[in-house]
Design a protein around this motif. Structure first.
Motif, PDB file in Angstrom:
ATOM      1  N   UNK A 187       0.706  -1.084   0.123  1.00 35.43           N
ATOM      2  CA  UNK A 187       0.330  -0.208  -0.233  1.00 35.43           C
ATOM      3  C   UNK A 187       0.647   1.237   0.068  1.00 35.43           C
ATOM      4  N   UNK A 188       1.570   1.094   0.591  1.00 34.80           N
ATOM      5  CA  UNK A 188       2.926   2.515   0.290  1.00 34.80           C
ATOM      6  C   UNK A 188       3.638   2.760  -0.842  1.00 34.80           C
ATOM      7  N   UNK A 189       4.057   1.312  -1.963  1.00 33.45           N
ATOM      8  CA  UNK A 189       4.315   1.708  -3.205  1.00 33.45           C
ATOM      9  C   UNK A 189       5.789   0.886  -2.466  1.00 33.45           C
ATOM     10  N   UNK A 190       6.348   0.570  -1.657  1.00 34.17           N
ATOM     11  CA  UNK A 190       7.845   0.259  -1.248  1.00 34.17           C
ATOM     12  C   UNK A 190       7.832  -1.241  -1.295  1.00 34.17           C
ATOM     13  N   UNK A 191       7.496  -1.596  -0.739  1.00 34.92           N
ATOM     14  CA  UNK A 191       7.716  -3.081  -0.912  1.00 34.92           C
ATOM     15  C   UNK A 191       7.182  -4.294  -2.022  1.00 34.92           C
ATOM     16  N   UNK A 192       7.934  -4.763  -2.805  1.00 40.25           N
ATOM     17  CA  UNK A 192       7.126  -6.283  -3.874  1.00 40.25           C
ATOM     18  C   UNK A 192       6.083  -6.865  -3.271  1.00 40.25           C
ATOM     19  N   UNK A 193       4.774  -6.921  -4.634  1.00 37.80           N
ATOM     20  CA  UNK A 193       3.858  -8.281  -3.310  1.00 37.80           C
ATOM     21  C   UNK A 193       3.679  -9.427  -5.045  1.00 37.80           C
ATOM     22  N   UNK A 194       4.885 -10.754  -4.414  1.00 38.07           N
ATOM     23  CA  UNK A 194       4.579 -11.632  -5.466  1.00 38.07           C
ATOM     24  C   UNK A 194       3.073 -12.279  -5.474  1.00 38.07           C
ATOM     25  N   UNK A 195       2.486 -12.303  -6.531  1.00 33.84           N
ATOM     26  CA  UNK A 195       1.092 -13.056  -6.749  1.00 33.84           C
ATOM     27  C   UNK A 195       1.434 -14.028  -7.975  1.00 33.84           C
ATOM     28  N   UNK A 196       0.480 -15.163  -7.853  1.00 37.39           N
ATOM     29  CA  UNK A 196       0.241 -16.339  -8.882  1.00 37.39           C
ATOM     30  C   UNK A 196      -0.863 -16.278 -10.051  1.00 37.39           C
ATOM     31  N   UNK A 197      -0.916 -15.241 -10.087  1.00 40.98           N
ATOM     32  CA  UNK A 197      -0.942 -15.087 -11.700  1.00 40.98           C
ATOM     33  C   UNK A 197       0.231 -14.615 -13.108  1.00 40.98           C
ATOM     34  N   UNK A 198      -0.600 -15.393 -13.833  1.00 44.92           N
ATOM     35  CA  UNK A 198       0.338 -15.915 -14.677  1.00 44.92           C
ATOM     36  C   UNK A 198       0.688 -14.315 -15.932  1.00 44.92           C
ATOM     37  N   UNK A 199      -0.707 -13.539 -15.488  1.00 47.44           N
ATOM     38  CA  UNK A 199      -1.331 -13.113 -16.740  1.00 47.44           C
ATOM     39  C   UNK A 199      -2.468 -11.834 -15.802  1.00 47.44           C
ATOM     40  N   UNK A 200      -2.626 -10.427 -16.258  1.00 46.33           N
ATOM     41  CA  UNK A 200      -4.460  -9.564 -16.738  1.00 46.33           C
ATOM     42  C   UNK A 200      -3.945  -8.759 -17.202  1.00 46.33           C
ATOM     43  N   UNK A 201      -5.218  -8.656 -17.322  1.00 41.74           N
ATOM     44  CA  UNK A 201      -5.526  -7.468 -18.489  1.00 41.74           C
ATOM     45  C   UNK A 201      -6.231  -6.665 -18.465  1.00 41.74           C
ATOM     46  N   UNK A 202      -5.237  -5.332 -18.808  1.00 42.70           N
ATOM     47  CA  UNK A 202      -5.361  -3.928 -19.141  1.00 42.70           C
ATOM     48  C   UNK A 202      -6.234  -2.986 -20.023  1.00 42.70           C
ATOM     49  N   UNK A 203      -7.305  -2.400 -20.317  1.00 43.05           N
ATOM     50  CA  UNK A 203      -7.819  -1.731 -21.417  1.00 43.05           C
ATOM     51  C   UNK A 203      -8.028  -0.967 -21.362  1.00 43.05           C
ATOM     52  N   UNK A 204      -7.686  -0.192 -22.638  1.00 39.24           N
ATOM     53  CA  UNK A 204      -7.400   1.320 -22.662  1.00 39.24           C
ATOM     54  C   UNK A 204      -8.630   1.292 -24.046  1.00 39.24           C
ATOM     55  N   UNK A 205      -8.639   3.241 -23.941  1.00 36.39           N
ATOM     56  CA  UNK A 205      -9.518   4.110 -25.170  1.00 36.39           C
ATOM     57  C   UNK A 205      -8.327   4.784 -25.508  1.00 36.39           C
ATOM     58  N   UNK A 206      -8.491   3.803 -26.588  1.00 32.59           N
ATOM     59  CA  UNK A 206      -6.835   4.894 -27.477  1.00 32.59           C
ATOM     60  C   UNK A 206      -7.715   4.714 -28.796  1.00 32.59           C
ATOM     61  N   UNK A 207      -7.841   6.568 -29.573  1.00 32.45           N
ATOM     62  CA  UNK A 207      -7.943   6.721 -30.479  1.00 32.45           C
ATOM     63  C   UNK A 207      -9.875   6.360 -31.046  1.00 32.45           C
ATOM     64  N   UNK A 208     -10.948   6.562 -30.100  1.00 32.15           N
ATOM     65  CA  UNK A 208     -11.932   6.390 -29.793  1.00 32.15           C
ATOM     66  C   UNK A 208     -12.292   4.426 -29.887  1.00 32.15           C
ATOM     67  N   UNK A 209     -11.254   3.740 -29.742  1.00 32.96           N
ATOM     68  CA  UNK A 209     -11.020   2.550 -30.534  1.00 32.96           C
ATOM     69  C   UNK A 209     -11.005   1.993 -28.634  1.00 32.96           C
ATOM     70  N   UNK A 210     -11.123   0.746 -28.427  1.00 32.50           N
ATOM     71  CA  UNK A 210     -10.484  -0.266 -27.269  1.00 32.50           C
ATOM     72  C   UNK A 210      -9.555  -0.800 -27.398  1.00 32.50           C
ATOM     73  N   UNK A 211      -8.306  -0.824 -26.929  1.00 29.43           N
ATOM     74  CA  UNK A 211      -7.208  -1.876 -27.039  1.00 29.43           C
ATOM     75  C   UNK A 211      -7.316  -2.518 -25.177  1.00 29.43           C
ATOM     76  N   UNK A 212      -6.518  -3.657 -25.745  1.00 34.67           N
ATOM     77  CA  UNK A 212      -6.625  -4.311 -24.827  1.00 34.67           C
ATOM     78  C   UNK A 212      -4.414  -5.110 -24.103  1.00 34.67           C
ATOM     79  N   UNK A 213      -4.164  -4.711 -23.406  1.00 34.72           N
ATOM     80  CA  UNK A 213      -2.619  -4.884 -22.813  1.00 34.72           C
ATOM     81  C   UNK A 213      -2.861  -5.751 -21.347  1.00 34.72           C
ATOM     82  N   UNK A 214      -2.482  -6.724 -22.584  1.00 28.15           N
ATOM     83  CA  UNK A 214      -2.284  -8.542 -21.492  1.00 28.15           C
ATOM     84  C   UNK A 214      -0.556  -8.550 -20.766  1.00 28.15           C
TER      85      UNK A 214
END
Length: 181
Positions: free
Chosen positions: A88-115
């Motif tokens: 929560x303080x952006x000081x220590x790394x937190x490891x997780x089990x996830x292999x991946x996660x997605x972020x969607x972005x609004x770019x030039x009027x369309x939706x792009x996905x960052x994997x």
């Protein structure tokens, strides 16, 4: 000199034992700002003078009520986005089990996905399925320095965060502070 040492040791012991058991308590920082701990006692944002600093100069995205931070860095030359999951303080790394996660972005009027893919690091012993570091690649990242986006879904130590909106490169801490007022 011996008296000063005893006084400093007494203060240190009082601080260590006074900050245990999750009891609410408050610290006064050198700049005069205060910082409270304990159940429901944490307050952050510009209003109370407490802010977080991104380790790599990137964008901080708060996950939950000050539970975790994700720092996201854009490399315009390569089109790569890098993300580190931290406490929560952006000081220590937190490891997780996830292999991946997605972020969607609004770019030039369309939706792009960052994997964002889990990225192993032999120096830290992090592996896919046990890491705090993720990378994503997209050609549009090279030419788009600013965009609205959201983390689709990510689970961190049993807490699930979904449809978490943020602006790149501003992040979402200011939005969280406004929601709490």
């Amino acid at each position: 000199m011996k008296r000063k040492t005893i006084i400093l040791l007494t203060v240190a012991v009082a601080l260590v034992f006074g900050c245990r058991d999750g009891q609410e308590h408050e610290h006064v920082h050198a700049d005069g700002s205060t910082h409270s701990h304990g159940e429901g006692a944490h307050s952050h944002g510009e209003a109370d003078g407490h802010a977080h600093t991104a380790k790599f100069g990137g964008t901080l995205v708060e996950l939950g009520e000050h539970q975790y931070q994700m720092e996201i860095v854009r490399d315009a030359e390569s089109g790569e986005m890098k993300a580190w999951l931290m406490d929560g303080h952006a000081e220590n790394y937190v490891r997780i089990k996830a292999d991946a996660f997605d972020v969607t972005a609004s770019v030039g009027g369309k939706t792009e996905t960052l994997a964002f893919m889990a990225t192993p690091n032999s120096a830290t012993g992090e592996t896919v399925g046990d890491t705090s570091y993720f990378e994503a690649q997209a050609e549009w990242v090279k030419t788009t320095p600013e965009f609205d986006s959201q983390i689709v879904s990510i689970e961190v130590r049993g807490a699930k965060f979904e449809n978490l909106k943020f602006h790149f490169p501003k992040g979402n801490e200011d939005e969280h502070a406004a929601e709490k007022q």
